[in-house]
Design a protein around this motif. Structure first.
Motif, PDB file in Angstrom:
ATOM      1  N   VAL A 297      51.541  48.377  47.364  1.00  0.00           N
ATOM      2  CA  VAL A 297      50.438  49.037  48.059  1.00  0.00           C
ATOM      3  C   VAL A 297      50.180  48.301  49.366  1.00  0.00           C
ATOM      4  O   VAL A 297      49.604  47.206  49.371  1.00  0.00           O
ATOM      5  CB  VAL A 297      49.169  49.047  47.184  1.00  0.00           C
ATOM      6  CG1 VAL A 297      48.064  49.836  47.874  1.00  0.00           C
ATOM      7  CG2 VAL A 297      49.462  49.625  45.803  1.00  0.00           C
ATOM      8  N   LEU A 298      50.609  48.892  50.459  1.00  0.00           N
ATOM      9  CA  LEU A 298      50.411  48.250  51.762  1.00  0.00           C
ATOM     10  C   LEU A 298      49.050  48.645  52.321  1.00  0.00           C
ATOM     11  O   LEU A 298      48.591  49.766  52.138  1.00  0.00           O
ATOM     12  CB  LEU A 298      51.508  48.683  52.742  1.00  0.00           C
ATOM     13  CG  LEU A 298      52.900  48.104  52.469  1.00  0.00           C
ATOM     14  CD1 LEU A 298      53.635  48.885  51.409  1.00  0.00           C
ATOM     15  CD2 LEU A 298      53.723  48.085  53.757  1.00  0.00           C
ATOM     16  N   LYS A 299      48.424  47.696  53.007  1.00  0.00           N
ATOM     17  CA  LYS A 299      47.123  47.962  53.612  1.00  0.00           C
ATOM     18  C   LYS A 299      47.119  47.490  55.070  1.00  0.00           C
ATOM     19  O   LYS A 299      47.926  46.652  55.453  1.00  0.00           O
ATOM     20  CB  LYS A 299      46.014  47.266  52.795  1.00  0.00           C
ATOM     21  CG  LYS A 299      45.912  47.831  51.371  1.00  0.00           C
ATOM     22  CD  LYS A 299      44.850  47.119  50.546  1.00  0.00           C
ATOM     23  CE  LYS A 299      43.447  47.434  51.011  1.00  0.00           C
ATOM     24  NZ  LYS A 299      42.436  46.708  50.195  1.00  0.00           N
ATOM     25  N   HIS A 302      47.659  43.493  57.827  1.00  0.00           N
ATOM     26  CA  HIS A 302      48.480  42.392  57.324  1.00  0.00           C
ATOM     27  C   HIS A 302      49.697  42.178  58.217  1.00  0.00           C
ATOM     28  O   HIS A 302      50.284  43.141  58.710  1.00  0.00           O
ATOM     29  CB  HIS A 302      48.964  42.690  55.907  1.00  0.00           C
ATOM     30  CG  HIS A 302      47.897  42.559  54.872  1.00  0.00           C
ATOM     31  ND1 HIS A 302      47.479  41.352  54.395  1.00  0.00           N
ATOM     32  CD2 HIS A 302      47.152  43.489  54.235  1.00  0.00           C
ATOM     33  CE1 HIS A 302      46.528  41.532  53.490  1.00  0.00           C
ATOM     34  NE2 HIS A 302      46.304  42.824  53.382  1.00  0.00           N
ATOM     35  N   TYR A 304      52.574  41.806  57.459  1.00  0.00           N
ATOM     36  CA  TYR A 304      53.790  42.501  57.036  1.00  0.00           C
ATOM     37  C   TYR A 304      53.916  43.889  57.666  1.00  0.00           C
ATOM     38  O   TYR A 304      54.937  44.544  57.519  1.00  0.00           O
ATOM     39  CB  TYR A 304      53.885  42.581  55.510  1.00  0.00           C
ATOM     40  CG  TYR A 304      52.709  43.219  54.791  1.00  0.00           C
ATOM     41  CD1 TYR A 304      52.405  44.577  54.919  1.00  0.00           C
ATOM     42  CD2 TYR A 304      51.904  42.458  53.957  1.00  0.00           C
ATOM     43  CE1 TYR A 304      51.336  45.150  54.255  1.00  0.00           C
ATOM     44  CE2 TYR A 304      50.830  43.021  53.273  1.00  0.00           C
ATOM     45  CZ  TYR A 304      50.554  44.369  53.426  1.00  0.00           C
ATOM     46  OH  TYR A 304      49.498  44.930  52.766  1.00  0.00           O
ATOM     47  N   PRO A 317      42.048  42.661  57.048  1.00  0.00           N
ATOM     48  CA  PRO A 317      42.200  43.433  55.809  1.00  0.00           C
ATOM     49  C   PRO A 317      40.910  43.494  54.989  1.00  0.00           C
ATOM     50  O   PRO A 317      40.169  42.511  54.915  1.00  0.00           O
ATOM     51  CB  PRO A 317      43.270  42.650  55.045  1.00  0.00           C
ATOM     52  CG  PRO A 317      44.103  42.026  56.106  1.00  0.00           C
ATOM     53  CD  PRO A 317      43.130  41.685  57.210  1.00  0.00           C
TER      54      PRO A 317
END
Lengths: 379, 379, 379, 379
Positions: A297-299, A302, A304, A317
């Motif tokens: 689950v990317l938010k 971040h 990344y 975040p």
């Protein structure tokens, strides 16, 4: 003296929600100054509105003609640099055309025009003018949509093999089931709203989003629209099969009779290596599903995430941003283009998005009217 | 001439995120115009910053003294009406005090002061000045928090019998587990940050939120703080039992070592008839749980919401708004107060919230230091 | 002596997962006793398996012929009363036929047969035998699916205007993208698996579910299947437009190349008054969305559910039940039918479901092969 | 002849839900055969019940004495090997003691006894008997709980620094707020239910779960219980601070007045490197949160899970299993122990869990009664 970009707005007065959205978006990155425009058909109303929103009234014009001629009298450095068009749909084309012909940059609400033919004309005008032209497919400004686009472009999910996009709403129910209301709402009057209601209003968001995030182009469509009542002239539900190439297929499901749905726009792209999913009502989550791996689950915010995604997040975040922030990102991109700074092509939708969107609408209706057959999208 | 409220800002220059948050919030309802302030300790930096964000530089001052004296030379109608304080915590008190003493309205970031004693002094100053004073407990501006407050006030969940609030983050991990970093960060230095890190920074949000939504006042606390290392001087985790009355109890759970959590602030209030839950990271959902009924999921913008909630939503249901919109709502409330319009007391947190917050922090630390015993909150 | 129903099983030996599912399901309500059958083609293996699962070996037969002849020698009260068929698909038809002809009740895994023609023959056989015949469309046994069915039947959502069902999996990726594997798996060999892979395996679940919960019958279909590679003979993805009547439309989206999806089967039914949604992977939640009301989340075991739903829940709310429990409910319904007790027609799918499912598969493939045109489902 | 383990049951007759749970669980892996027991205090009722559930009546006994003496007359290979105790709590201890003294293996519902003293006595008895003894803390059988335990044991989240477990229900509301009902329910009568209601019933699940998944032992507790009314003698809400070591802390939050909650049992464990979260009502999801990484969502049945977790999943990913399956896993572990097969110590809770649970309850009540002070748990 302020170095902000001078912004004019057409429409968006009174209680207009789209007006609020654009004004807030323009202010989010300290890059624009709203200096005037034509908020209402009545100049006196426009002036009242200017006072209400606390801007000067000296550059409130009675109409676009006056705006163009008066602004062009000003020295270039003081002139309105970009105009946002928030008027009813049928005015988008003539206004955009006039603005481009007079050297203004343009931010245009969708649909860009009411016909594909107009869209092609506008394309010519824009080419000749060299001006910046953005169409506000607002949802493309979300950070996790941008992240999705970049992950796909980088090969993260492999070759795309299936696309499924849903745009479900239920708001038209109280209108469509009432014989008198459905006969009298401008939304369902082709004279006022063009040839399509559901596909034109939300199916086109789905179409643009697919091409935006996937980098693919739809080659042909097979549409089944629904009108629900014999006396209703406009589609209020449309399911559209998509063909990207012989073995890459997709589907757009759009509806305004999905009772209880608010603005349930979801995007699912499946590649040979992984799938990606996103939901507009929870825009700060991007789901990456890889064969044999736990779902990730990317938010936003971040490290990344890609640069394009991170550029669209203002806070760390866990601090949710929403649709105003999404539109703000599109305005930021346009500002960079106007200021001739570097920018990523994914920062705002362009006239090409507008043209393809109009073509899609017409082809979908054609497919339906011919009995649900495949119809090609123009290249 | 613009009728917007003239806003000055102290701090928030450079890459300050809190600066962005306040500038965007102030612009959301067309009610403020940022005219100047002191963005940086160095005036030249302040001026550069003013240019960057596109505002005039003539009202950029070298410090607060200059701001006060110069602004007071202007006719009242042109003067800065309200100043937002975004400077490091230890400056909040002296700046707020000076502003109030000179007749300015104040919007102050939290924590309002560094000690309870200062907070009490400020209260006196504010009383004498009669100025508007808001503390930006940002999360109270969310529409569904406002809805929660109103539902509780109206008796929808019955007499409250239990409160549980969590505020979990994990960001301090890379600092706390590194001996050198934990010795040198200003966050963990009591000289610079006051007597508490975790309770002071986020526990206090939880405390204010509880009193905001429930309408109850905490009477006493029993705190167990965690420092993780003998050489660490500041709490980075705190669990605090609450007593509202003999049989009404609650708990605050705050942490900066809840690894992987971003900004997981959740509020659960249970009454005799129903329970309500809300999560900051998904702020557009409010969960109503009634005995024997299906859970109901309330969302912003629907007519079933209270006026206070609806006032804080700009777009129709299904268009997610976020933390900028929440802060925007607080600014809107302050604008109404400054303009002497009607407003609801729930539109912005006041000096009372700031005072109780400071008292809570000191009492929690006292409880811990005395060996986890009950300590009374001042009335 | 035990009054349990005597159950025999064909197939399901070795490491068979479907065998575990049926054995557990049969035991859930203390209504069946597994007494024998043919678990494997090799009798010695069947006997070993019987010992492993701890049942007697005296009624383990070498094949169905032996089972039929030997069981029929027993007094009626001792005879196997019902046989569950868990063998490979092509054996379902001959086995079911033989069992019905010899007076056994049958529980048959899906697909019921390999062709529609066989299904029609079986229908005749069953009519003549008068035996109970159930097809295990397992998902119809979930309490919240039953609740959905009953709410729709009672008019809770008004006239249905739109149906959208998704069944997405991603498991075939490692096979389909490997030339050798896709050439050699039985799943993609029409000789072994019938004319369809994706539609036949999961699309048919979607089809049955739609007719089960909605009470409507599909009149015609327009299918677009995907094979991904020229040398692949079986569909591994299928999108199928549905027509229930002129203005009531639907869609089935089924895929085995939706990378990262596990068993994502979701059912959305929209009526004039409300919508209902359910997801197989979170089967204990049913979402009711009414215009202008907060969404309601129904869960099993509450008195607000229908009798049919409550009958399928064994523990109080908050104790999640799953797919074994769902299959157990189907077995319970069959037991009631065998025992000639009252039961609700929604307790288990019958031969009619099996017949329509086979017809659907063939019509979908026909539609695709004819170039994505509308094809009628038999009445 | 069947090689299944011969199982007897005490209690669980009539409409007992716990009886259904244990019977189904015992049947899930083909390892047990229910041969008799004492289902009801009245033998005639027990026999009726045996007939209803379809088992023989020859080993239905009038009481435990008869069961013990009659079974011991049988040759060892035919004797009941394990007895499940599902009777009212106060009978657990004497029954378990008698069974152990007579060489039977025991599966005992929780709470294992009514006092810590009894638990210690039972420990001695079990040591002398050498029999297998399991306490059914059912939730430890979930695959994702087992996965959590193994990930923590393997160092995946680093040194644990914080534990937070919630067990919230709201079912007691209709009783507690009615003066007559709260005076007369056996649940709130210390004579019948021991010294604690909430902590004893659900707090103890939380306590056992913490020690199960974390591998840590609680050293001391500080409890604040709530009785809500002066005339109520039993806690119906309890918040309990935990100390594992000087700098490792935790909290148990248990309540039966969390209105609208069903069985909301959640486990959060934070280590230096990552956090893990799990929710009982959605038991097939395990959330892994690592600093700076996207959250990962683990699900059962995937090869990335540990052997212990995979052993507890019967079907492929995407087929949800529930609480019956969880209890089935515990029964499977006990079967392995009885059959002297290899098994993992995490397969079922033992007498040690039962003992520590009883000690925890007594210490929590002591802490509360002494004014919310720290009290040590016995080693």
């Amino acid at each position: 003296m302020s170095k902000k970009i001078k912004l004019g707005i057409l429409g968006g007065g009174g209680d207009s929600l789209i007006g609020i959205l654009h004004r807030v978006a323009s202010s989010m990155y300290d890059k624009y100054e709203l200096v005037g425009g034509v908020f209402n058909p009545e100049k006196s109303e426009s002036i009242k509105f200017a006072e209400k929103i606390g801007i000067g009234t000296d550059r409130i014009y009675k109409d676009l003609d006056e705006l163009v001629s008066e602004e062009n009298k000003l020295p270039e450095t003081e002139r309105i640099q970009v105009v946002s068009i928030l008027t009813p749909n049928f005015l988008h084309f003539p206004m955009a055309k006039q603005l481009l012909e007079n050297g203004f940059n343009v931010i245009c609400e969708k649909p860009m025009t009411t016909t594909y033919k107009e869209a092609r004309i506008l394309e010519e005008t824009q080419k000749q003018s060299g001006a910046i032209f953005a169409v506000t497919y607002t949802y493309t400004g979300y950070p996790m949509i941008r992240q999705m686009k970049e992950m796909i472009a980088s090969g993260r999910i492999g070759k795309i093999q299936k696309i499924d996009v849903q745009y479900y709403q239920g708001w038209i129910n109280p209108i469509i089931h009432d014989e008198e209301k459905r006969a009298n709402t401008w939304r369902l009057d082709p004279e006022k709203s063009g040839i399509s209601c559901c596909v034109g209003d939300i199916g086109t968001h789905a179409f643009d989003m697919i091409e935006y995030v996937s980098g693919l182009e739809v080659q042909k469509v097979l549409a089944d629209l629904n009108y629900l009542y014999k006396d209703n002239k406009m589609d209020i539900d449309g399911t559209i099969m998509l063909r990207f190439s012989e073995y890459v297929k997709g589907i757009i499901r759009s509806s305004q009779i999905a009772t209880g749905e608010e603005n349930n726009f979801t995007v699912s792209i499946y590649g040979e290596k992984a799938g990606l999913k996103w939901e507009q009502e929870n825009p700060n989550y991007l789901y990456l599903m890889e064969d044999g791996e736990p779902m990730k689950v990317l938010k936003p915010g971040h490290p990344y995430n890609s640069d394009l995604s991170l550029d669209g997040t203002k806070l760390p975040p866990g601090h949710p941003e929403g649709i105003f922030d999404s539109m703000g990102n599109i305005y930021k991109g346009v500002a960079r283009a106007i200021n001739k700074e570097d920018y990523h092509p994914g920062e705002f939708p362009t006239i090409k998005d507008g043209i393809r969107g109009m073509n899609f609408i017409e082809k979908a209706v054609e497919s339906h009217n011919k009995g649900n057959v495949w119809v090609k999208i123009d290249e």
